[in-house]
Scaffold this motif. Structure first.
Motif, PDB file in Angstrom:
ATOM      1  N   ARG A   8       0.833  -1.199   0.000  1.00 30.13           N
ATOM      2  CA  ARG A   8       0.000   0.000   0.000  1.00 30.13           C
ATOM      3  C   ARG A   8       0.876   1.261   0.000  1.00 30.13           C
ATOM      4  O   ARG A   8       0.639   2.206  -0.752  1.00 30.13           O
ATOM      5  N   ASN A   9       1.901   1.264   0.837  1.00 26.11           N
ATOM      6  CA  ASN A   9       2.800   2.426   0.896  1.00 26.11           C
ATOM      7  C   ASN A   9       3.495   2.653  -0.439  1.00 26.11           C
ATOM      8  O   ASN A   9       3.667   3.795  -0.875  1.00 26.11           O
ATOM      9  N   LEU A  10       3.887   1.553  -1.079  1.00 23.54           N
ATOM     10  CA  LEU A  10       4.559   1.673  -2.373  1.00 23.54           C
ATOM     11  C   LEU A  10       3.623   2.277  -3.416  1.00 23.54           C
ATOM     12  O   LEU A  10       4.009   3.161  -4.186  1.00 23.54           O
ATOM     13  N   LEU A  11       2.387   1.813  -3.424  1.00 22.04           N
ATOM     14  CA  LEU A  11       1.420   2.302  -4.402  1.00 22.04           C
ATOM     15  C   LEU A  11       1.072   3.772  -4.140  1.00 22.04           C
ATOM     16  O   LEU A  11       0.974   4.575  -5.077  1.00 22.04           O
ATOM     17  N   ASP A  15       1.723   6.833  -6.738  1.00 24.75           N
ATOM     18  CA  ASP A  15       0.673   7.719  -7.247  1.00 24.75           C
ATOM     19  C   ASP A  15       1.098   9.189  -7.165  1.00 24.75           C
ATOM     20  O   ASP A  15       0.605  10.020  -7.925  1.00 24.75           O
ATOM     21  N   VAL A  16       2.004   9.500  -6.276  1.00 24.64           N
ATOM     22  CA  VAL A  16       2.474  10.886  -6.153  1.00 24.64           C
ATOM     23  C   VAL A  16       3.751  11.122  -6.945  1.00 24.64           C
ATOM     24  O   VAL A  16       3.927  12.180  -7.554  1.00 24.64           O
ATOM     25  N   HIS A  17       4.649  10.121  -6.937  1.00 28.70           N
ATOM     26  CA  HIS A  17       6.002  10.348  -7.456  1.00 28.70           C
ATOM     27  C   HIS A  17       6.311   9.651  -8.769  1.00 28.70           C
ATOM     28  O   HIS A  17       7.459   9.692  -9.226  1.00 28.70           O
ATOM     29  N   ALA A  18       5.330   9.011  -9.379  1.00 34.48           N
ATOM     30  CA  ALA A  18       5.602   8.289 -10.631  1.00 34.48           C
ATOM     31  C   ALA A  18       6.246   9.224 -11.645  1.00 34.48           C
ATOM     32  O   ALA A  18       5.801  10.355 -11.841  1.00 34.48           O
ATOM     33  N   ALA A 189       6.099   0.740  -9.467  1.00 31.99           N
ATOM     34  CA  ALA A 189       6.436   1.430  -8.215  1.00 31.99           C
ATOM     35  C   ALA A 189       7.740   0.880  -7.639  1.00 31.99           C
ATOM     36  O   ALA A 189       8.625   1.646  -7.243  1.00 31.99           O
ATOM     37  N   VAL A 190       7.875  -0.444  -7.603  1.00 29.83           N
ATOM     38  CA  VAL A 190       9.091  -1.038  -7.037  1.00 29.83           C
ATOM     39  C   VAL A 190      10.301  -0.681  -7.905  1.00 29.83           C
ATOM     40  O   VAL A 190      11.379  -0.358  -7.402  1.00 29.83           O
ATOM     41  N   MET A 191      10.099  -0.704  -9.217  1.00 30.36           N
ATOM     42  CA  MET A 191      11.223  -0.388 -10.111  1.00 30.36           C
ATOM     43  C   MET A 191      11.599   1.090 -10.022  1.00 30.36           C
ATOM     44  O   MET A 191      12.773   1.447 -10.028  1.00 30.36           O
ATOM     45  N   ASP A 192      10.581   1.959  -9.941  1.00 26.17           N
ATOM     46  CA  ASP A 192      10.864   3.387  -9.766  1.00 26.17           C
ATOM     47  C   ASP A 192      11.585   3.640  -8.449  1.00 26.17           C
ATOM     48  O   ASP A 192      12.503   4.455  -8.372  1.00 26.17           O
TER      49      ASP A 192
END
Length: 353
Positions: A8-11, A15-18, A189-192
């Motif tokens: 959840r934290n990753l997602l 959503d903010v930093h993609a 998200a994990v890759m970013d």
DNA sequence: CACCCGTGGAC
DNA sequence: TGTCCAAGGGT
């Protein structure tokens, strides 16, 4: 912190930093149910194999401008695609890209398979890329494991087993975190995170969205993970290359065999590259002269020192190897980097016109 | 499964 | 300058 909270934290962070990347769709479009174009996802993922976003960006724009969909790419000529790929490296990717496009056009009606298994059967699509396309383009809950994911998992769970031995464990850990909802966003998200915060050197743990859950950080070993087996020493190989220019300005070039180093790419005729002193083998009878300069280039597993020889070739030159490329058809950017370096060094050795 | 396969940027 | 590294796949 439970796995679900970490995800959840990753997602939320994503959503903010993609990052705004050319092959991604914006958050507004995504919320409206728009899916990314599988062709763009596939093309970007293949280009991104072992390659940085910064290097890929311009290539992605040129490819999509020239070939807007997989059918167009399938219809392209080999030499055009290889030339457009020149400089990006790992040229087997370009050969397999074409094979894949043609298979999708011929066997799948121009639509990419929408499952991991279907994608995995295509040329140039391995476990990583199949899972990435399935998750990102088709919303399948597949676990995507690349170098970033391995590093993030190794740190998050303090896995001290060195790679590649640790790979199965890291894959299992990544699978634990893969959510049923928005698996494509989770993967990105994990890759970013790995690309921007959980970086190989000096990770920015202070601003990490999963800092509280990170066992590596808790033990003070995050920056030292993942551990890797030491690499061998690169040998140095030697070679000769012949840059011949005909009086009308045409260049003597050679298409390299489809397999092996720089396979399928255009290059200057020359000797094999070996650790022993090369034996001269000019591609045409002419007054070859040493340029007095050499190209130094490092490949994945060896250093190369390439001595350059140049010659002005007569109008009726009949080369034993290679073929002349008209000066107006010759684009240095069609050459792989080592060959372009040779051209840049040698072009001054010819009379300007 | 070990090895082969590019390149450019960061340090 | 040298080394490491990056959204791996094929054989």
């Amino acid at each position: 912190m439970r796995d679900a909270e970490v995800s959840r934290n990753l997602l939320d962070w994503y959503d903010v930093h993609a990052r705004d990347l050319p092959w991604r769709i914006g958050p507004a479009a995504r919320v409206s149910g728009v899916r990314p174009d599988p062709y763009a996802v596939w093309l970007s993922e293949v280009m991104l194999q072992q390659t940085t976003v910064a290097a890929v960006r311009d290539y992605f724009h040129r490819f999509t401008a020239r070939w807007p969909d997989v059918t167009a790419l399938a219809a392209a000529e080999d030499a055009q695609v290889m030339g457009e790929w020149a400089g990006l490296g790992y040229y087997a990717r370009a050969r397999n890209l074409l094979k894949c496009a043609r298979a999708v056009a011929r066997d799948h009606g121009g639509r990419f398979p929408d499952t991991r298994e279907g994608l995995l059967a295509l040329p140039g699509i391995g476990p990583y890329t199949a899972a990435a396309i399935a998750a990102i383009a088709f919303d399948r809950p597949e676990t995507v494991v690349d170098g970033n994911v391995e590093r993030v998992m190794a740190r998050l769970f303090a896995v001290e087993t060195p790679l590649p031995t640790a790979k199965p464990d890291l894959t299992a850990l990544a699978a634990r975190l893969t959510p049923a909802e928005r698996p494509g966003c989770h993967a990105q998200a994990v890759m970013d995170l790995g690309a921007t915060i959980c970086t190989p050197r000096s990770p920015a743990c202070g601003i990490c969205p999963v800092m509280a859950a990170c066992a590596g950080r808790a033990r003070g070993i995050a920056a030292d993970l993942p551990r890797k087996l030491p690499k061998g020493v690169k040998p140095t190989r030697l070679g000769l290359a012949y840059l011949g220019r005909r009086t009308d300005g045409a260049w003597l070039l050679e298409r390299r065999p489809d397999r092996g180093l720089l396979g399928g790419m255009l290059g200057w005729p020359g000797t094999d590259w070996a650790e022993t002193e090369p034996v001269s083998a000019p591609p045409a009878v002419a007054d070859w002269r040493p340029l007095g300069a050499e190209v130094r280039h490092t490949f994945t597993h060896f250093h190369l020192r390439l001595a350059l020889w140049v010659a002005d070739l007569p109008a009726d030159c009949a080369p034993a190897r290679g073929a002349f490329v008209d000066r107006h058809d010759f684009r240095p950017s069609d050459l792989p980097t080592v060959m372009r370096k040779a051209f840049d060094l040698a072009r001054g050795g010819f009379a300007s016109d």
